[in-house]
Design a protein around this motif. Structure first.
Motif, PDB file in Angstrom:
ATOM      1  N   LEU A  88      26.195 -51.878  41.065  1.00 17.48           N
ATOM      2  CA  LEU A  88      26.548 -51.327  39.760  1.00 17.48           C
ATOM      3  C   LEU A  88      27.480 -50.135  39.936  1.00 17.48           C
ATOM      4  CD1 LEU A  88      23.071 -51.589  38.051  1.00 17.48           C
ATOM      5  CD2 LEU A  88      25.131 -52.868  37.419  1.00 17.48           C
ATOM      6  N   GLN A  89      28.757 -50.404  39.796  1.00 19.54           N
ATOM      7  CA  GLN A  89      29.771 -49.354  39.848  1.00 19.54           C
ATOM      8  C   GLN A  89      29.832 -48.670  38.484  1.00 19.54           C
ATOM      9  OE1 GLN A  89      31.562 -48.412  42.405  1.00 19.54           O
ATOM     10  NE2 GLN A  89      31.210 -50.063  43.886  1.00 19.54           N
ATOM     11  N   PRO A  90      30.042 -47.354  38.453  1.00 21.92           N
ATOM     12  CA  PRO A  90      30.174 -46.684  37.153  1.00 21.92           C
ATOM     13  C   PRO A  90      31.403 -47.166  36.402  1.00 21.92           C
ATOM     14  CG  PRO A  90      30.756 -45.193  38.945  1.00 21.92           C
ATOM     15  CD  PRO A  90      30.191 -46.434  39.580  1.00 21.92           C
ATOM     16  N   THR A  91      31.335 -47.078  35.093  1.00 23.52           N
ATOM     17  CA  THR A  91      32.482 -47.476  34.285  1.00 23.52           C
ATOM     18  C   THR A  91      33.626 -46.497  34.479  1.00 23.52           C
ATOM     19  OG1 THR A  91      31.780 -46.187  32.372  1.00 23.52           O
ATOM     20  CG2 THR A  91      30.939 -48.436  32.527  1.00 23.52           C
ATOM     21  N   ASP A  92      34.842 -46.970  34.191  1.00 28.27           N
ATOM     22  CA  ASP A  92      36.006 -46.085  34.272  1.00 28.27           C
ATOM     23  C   ASP A  92      35.845 -44.893  33.335  1.00 28.27           C
ATOM     24  OD1 ASP A  92      37.246 -47.693  36.146  1.00 28.27           O
ATOM     25  OD2 ASP A  92      38.328 -48.867  34.641  1.00 28.27           O
ATOM     26  N   PRO A 126      42.241 -38.319  29.314  1.00 29.47           N
ATOM     27  CA  PRO A 126      41.853 -39.632  29.837  1.00 29.47           C
ATOM     28  C   PRO A 126      41.776 -40.657  28.709  1.00 29.47           C
ATOM     29  CG  PRO A 126      40.394 -37.911  30.670  1.00 29.47           C
ATOM     30  CD  PRO A 126      41.215 -37.291  29.575  1.00 29.47           C
ATOM     31  N   ALA A 127      42.243 -41.858  28.990  1.00 35.75           N
ATOM     32  CA  ALA A 127      42.205 -42.961  28.028  1.00 35.75           C
ATOM     33  C   ALA A 127      42.401 -44.254  28.805  1.00 35.75           C
ATOM     34  CB  ALA A 127      43.290 -42.794  26.965  1.00 35.75           C
ATOM     35  N   ALA A 128      42.329 -45.367  28.106  1.00 38.07           N
ATOM     36  CA  ALA A 128      42.469 -46.665  28.759  1.00 38.07           C
ATOM     37  C   ALA A 128      43.736 -46.704  29.609  1.00 38.07           C
ATOM     38  CB  ALA A 128      42.504 -47.769  27.707  1.00 38.07           C
ATOM     39  N   GLY A 129      43.568 -47.077  30.865  1.00 33.07           N
ATOM     40  CA  GLY A 129      44.687 -47.138  31.790  1.00 33.07           C
ATOM     41  C   GLY A 129      44.939 -45.841  32.534  1.00 33.07           C
ATOM     42  N   ASN A 130      44.328 -44.744  32.053  1.00 30.81           N
ATOM     43  CA  ASN A 130      44.499 -43.438  32.701  1.00 30.81           C
ATOM     44  C   ASN A 130      43.186 -42.664  32.640  1.00 30.81           C
ATOM     45  OD1 ASN A 130      47.595 -43.184  33.201  1.00 30.81           O
ATOM     46  ND2 ASN A 130      47.438 -43.869  31.082  1.00 30.81           N
ATOM     47  N   TRP A 131      42.176 -43.191  33.338  1.00 28.39           N
ATOM     48  CA  TRP A 131      40.860 -42.553  33.287  1.00 28.39           C
ATOM     49  C   TRP A 131      40.725 -41.407  34.290  1.00 28.39           C
ATOM     50  CZ3 TRP A 131      38.549 -43.195  29.006  1.00 28.39           C
ATOM     51  CH2 TRP A 131      38.555 -44.428  28.335  1.00 28.39           C
ATOM     52  N   SER A 132      41.728 -41.204  35.107  1.00 28.49           N
ATOM     53  CA  SER A 132      41.681 -40.104  36.068  1.00 28.49           C
ATOM     54  C   SER A 132      43.093 -39.577  36.272  1.00 28.49           C
ATOM     55  CB  SER A 132      41.088 -40.578  37.396  1.00 28.49           C
ATOM     56  OG  SER A 132      41.908 -41.577  37.979  1.00 28.49           O
ATOM     57  N   GLY A 133      43.204 -38.461  37.003  1.00 28.51           N
ATOM     58  CA  GLY A 133      44.508 -37.883  37.281  1.00 28.51           C
ATOM     59  C   GLY A 133      45.185 -37.272  36.081  1.00 28.51           C
ATOM     60  N   THR A 134      44.406 -36.875  35.078  1.00 26.48           N
ATOM     61  CA  THR A 134      44.979 -36.305  33.856  1.00 26.48           C
ATOM     62  C   THR A 134      44.913 -34.782  33.891  1.00 26.48           C
ATOM     63  OG1 THR A 134      42.914 -36.215  32.589  1.00 26.48           O
ATOM     64  CG2 THR A 134      44.109 -38.320  32.605  1.00 26.48           C
ATOM     65  N   LEU A 135      45.606 -34.160  32.952  1.00 25.63           N
ATOM     66  CA  LEU A 135      45.547 -32.707  32.835  1.00 25.63           C
ATOM     67  C   LEU A 135      44.109 -32.253  32.647  1.00 25.63           C
ATOM     68  CD1 LEU A 135      46.808 -29.893  32.516  1.00 25.63           C
ATOM     69  CD2 LEU A 135      47.175 -30.425  30.089  1.00 25.63           C
ATOM     70  N   MET A 136      43.333 -32.963  31.845  1.00 24.61           N
ATOM     71  CA  MET A 136      41.951 -32.566  31.620  1.00 24.61           C
ATOM     72  C   MET A 136      41.157 -32.573  32.920  1.00 24.61           C
ATOM     73  SD  MET A 136      39.055 -33.962  28.981  1.00 24.61           S
ATOM     74  CE  MET A 136      38.339 -35.095  30.167  1.00 24.61           C
ATOM     75  N   ASN A 137      41.372 -33.574  33.784  1.00 27.53           N
ATOM     76  CA  ASN A 137      40.690 -33.594  35.079  1.00 27.53           C
ATOM     77  C   ASN A 137      41.058 -32.364  35.896  1.00 27.53           C
ATOM     78  OD1 ASN A 137      41.423 -36.974  34.800  1.00 27.53           O
ATOM     79  ND2 ASN A 137      39.306 -36.277  34.973  1.00 27.53           N
ATOM     80  N   GLY A 138      42.327 -31.978  35.848  1.00 26.23           N
ATOM     81  CA  GLY A 138      42.769 -30.788  36.567  1.00 26.23           C
ATOM     82  C   GLY A 138      42.157 -29.513  36.012  1.00 26.23           C
ATOM     83  N   LEU A 139      42.022 -29.428  34.687  1.00 28.86           N
ATOM     84  CA  LEU A 139      41.420 -28.245  34.073  1.00 28.86           C
ATOM     85  C   LEU A 139      39.951 -28.125  34.436  1.00 28.86           C
ATOM     86  CD1 LEU A 139      43.066 -28.428  30.540  1.00 28.86           C
ATOM     87  CD2 LEU A 139      43.548 -26.746  32.328  1.00 28.86           C
ATOM     88  N   LEU A 140      39.258 -29.253  34.533  1.00 29.28           N
ATOM     89  CA  LEU A 140      37.848 -29.231  34.919  1.00 29.28           C
ATOM     90  C   LEU A 140      37.673 -28.663  36.324  1.00 29.28           C
ATOM     91  CD1 LEU A 140      36.733 -32.683  33.482  1.00 29.28           C
ATOM     92  CD2 LEU A 140      36.052 -30.434  32.637  1.00 29.28           C
ATOM     93  N   ALA A 147      34.079 -27.695  31.527  1.00 31.08           N
ATOM     94  CA  ALA A 147      33.125 -28.798  31.377  1.00 31.08           C
ATOM     95  C   ALA A 147      32.259 -28.639  30.138  1.00 31.08           C
ATOM     96  CB  ALA A 147      32.250 -28.904  32.623  1.00 31.08           C
ATOM     97  N   THR A 148      32.170 -27.432  29.598  1.00 25.97           N
ATOM     98  CA  THR A 148      31.337 -27.187  28.418  1.00 25.97           C
ATOM     99  C   THR A 148      32.142 -27.240  27.124  1.00 25.97           C
ATOM    100  OG1 THR A 148      31.663 -24.773  28.413  1.00 25.97           O
ATOM    101  CG2 THR A 148      29.928 -25.661  29.839  1.00 25.97           C
ATOM    102  N   LEU A 149      33.455 -27.452  27.232  1.00 25.55           N
ATOM    103  CA  LEU A 149      34.332 -27.379  26.064  1.00 25.55           C
ATOM    104  C   LEU A 149      34.789 -28.760  25.613  1.00 25.55           C
ATOM    105  CD1 LEU A 149      36.590 -24.424  27.250  1.00 25.55           C
ATOM    106  CD2 LEU A 149      34.615 -24.308  25.710  1.00 25.55           C
ATOM    107  N   PRO A 150      35.038 -28.941  24.320  1.00 24.40           N
ATOM    108  CA  PRO A 150      35.593 -30.218  23.853  1.00 24.40           C
ATOM    109  C   PRO A 150      36.920 -30.505  24.550  1.00 24.40           C
ATOM    110  CG  PRO A 150      34.911 -28.835  21.996  1.00 24.40           C
ATOM    111  CD  PRO A 150      34.845 -27.978  23.223  1.00 24.40           C
ATOM    112  N   ARG A 151      37.024 -31.704  25.139  1.00 25.76           N
ATOM    113  CA  ARG A 151      38.236 -32.132  25.838  1.00 25.76           C
ATOM    114  C   ARG A 151      38.707 -31.104  26.870  1.00 25.76           C
ATOM    115  NH1 ARG A 151      42.031 -35.443  21.530  1.00 25.76           N
ATOM    116  NH2 ARG A 151      40.433 -36.926  20.874  1.00 25.76           N
TER     117      ARG A 151
END
Length: 332
Positions: A88-92, A126-140, A147-151
């Motif tokens: 069971l791999q986690p979902t994207d 993050p959205a379909a086709g881009n679930w990682s490597g986004t600005l939000m991932n970098g901000l986290l 991690a406690t803030l919306p988006r």
């Protein structure tokens, strides 16, 4: 005959955590109730926390074995007594809110907010086709409170292939205050763009917008009663030529922030943006992405009340094209 079946249901599913991985292995024997059931449908009873679509993708990826043999067909009919094992791999989607260290160019930062100069090619959310490597991932990864803030604190966005300044809140109070400023149109956003055609005098495009009724990936102008109000002021900064065809450098001031607003308004005015293929703008001057840059952002600091004006220089690709037509810079 039922007494001969090896009974195994959801409560008997064996769990085996995979060390150092987010995946887990589950094993079970097909019982009488599962005899003749489709593999994907049966798996939904054994791993109900996952969608059937996700379980089908795991089958296709070879993560499911029946009696030790990988099966790639979701429609495979099971027989009672068969041993099924699934990794069971986690979902994207579940991976979307992970911290990912990346180099981010901050033009301003304090304990309340940050203003980042986003490069072209970086997806914001993050959205379909881009679930990682986004600005939000970098901000986290940049600050734990994200991690406690919306988006992750993101209060507005830029298209993937648009470069330039964006403000991000670092506390819930700052995020709330910035969103209120945006809603009240008190955050001023100015862009530089290269567009086809000759623009020699300022003009205003005030056209409501909505999702294109034919293509869901596009936006379009719309009658006022069917769309949301949108206004863009456009000022000339220079005109050049590419193979006998006019190209204009323009300064665009937003009075609203609709998706693709400048791109759609320029196209509607007969001046599609260079390399904006989605809206009819052919590539030129070395531009391989839409020639649009968020150059200046003005707003009131939510904690201090200070008037902030943040700018970002043209990135290399757009700067080279800009210089080629001899355009002037952003007015003061």
């Amino acid at each position: 005959m039922d007494a001969e079946y090896r009974v195994g249901g959801q409560d008997d599913f064996e769990l085996e955590a995979e060390g150092g991985d987010d995946a887990e292995r589950r094993c079970a024997d097909v019982d009488a109730a599962g005899h003749g059931e489709r593999l994907d449908r049966w798996l939904t009873t054994q791993a109900p926390e996952f969608s059937r679509n996700h379980l089908q993708s795991l089958i296709e990826r070879g993560c499911v074995t029946v009696d030790g043999k990988p099966l790639g067909k979701a429609a495979h009919k099971l027989r009672a007594g068969q041993r099924v094992e699934v990794e069971l791999q986690p979902t994207d989607e579940s991976r979307a809110f992970r911290a990912e260290a990346m180099a981010l160019d901050f033009v301003y930062e304090d304990e309340h907010l940050a203003v980042v100069n986003k490069p072209a090619g970086l997806v914001v959310h993050p959205a379909a086709g881009n679930w990682s490597g986004t600005l939000m991932n970098g901000l986290l990864a940049h600050h734990a409170a994200a991690a406690t803030l919306p988006r992750g604190g993101i209060v507005h966005r830029l298209d993937k292939d648009t470069s330039g300044v964006m403000v991000v809140g670092k506390t819930l109070a700052a995020v709330t205050a910035l969103m209120r400023q945006i809603s009240a149109r008190e955050v001023h956003r100015e862009y530089l763009a290269l567009a086809w055609g000759r623009v020699e005098a300022p003009f205003v495009v005030e056209q409501a917008m909505r999702r294109d009724p034919v293509s869901r990936v596009k936006m379009a102008v719309a009658p006022a009663n069917l769309g949301k109000p949108a206004r863009t002021d456009i000022f000339p900064l220079g005109v050049g030529e590419v193979k006998g065809r006019a190209v204009s450098a323009v300064h665009c001031v937003l009075h609203s922030g609709r998706t693709h607003q400048i791109r759609v308004h320029l196209m509607h005015s007969g001046h599609p943006m260079l390399a904006d293929v989605l809206y009819g703008g052919a590539p030129a001057l070395g531009m391989t992405r839409q020639a649009l840059h968020a150059a200046r952002l003005s707003f009131t600091h939510p904690a201090t009340g200070e008037a902030l004006v943040l700018t970002a220089p043209l990135p290399a690709d757009l700067a080279a094209a800009w210089a080629e037509i001899g355009a002037i810079g952003l007015p003061s």
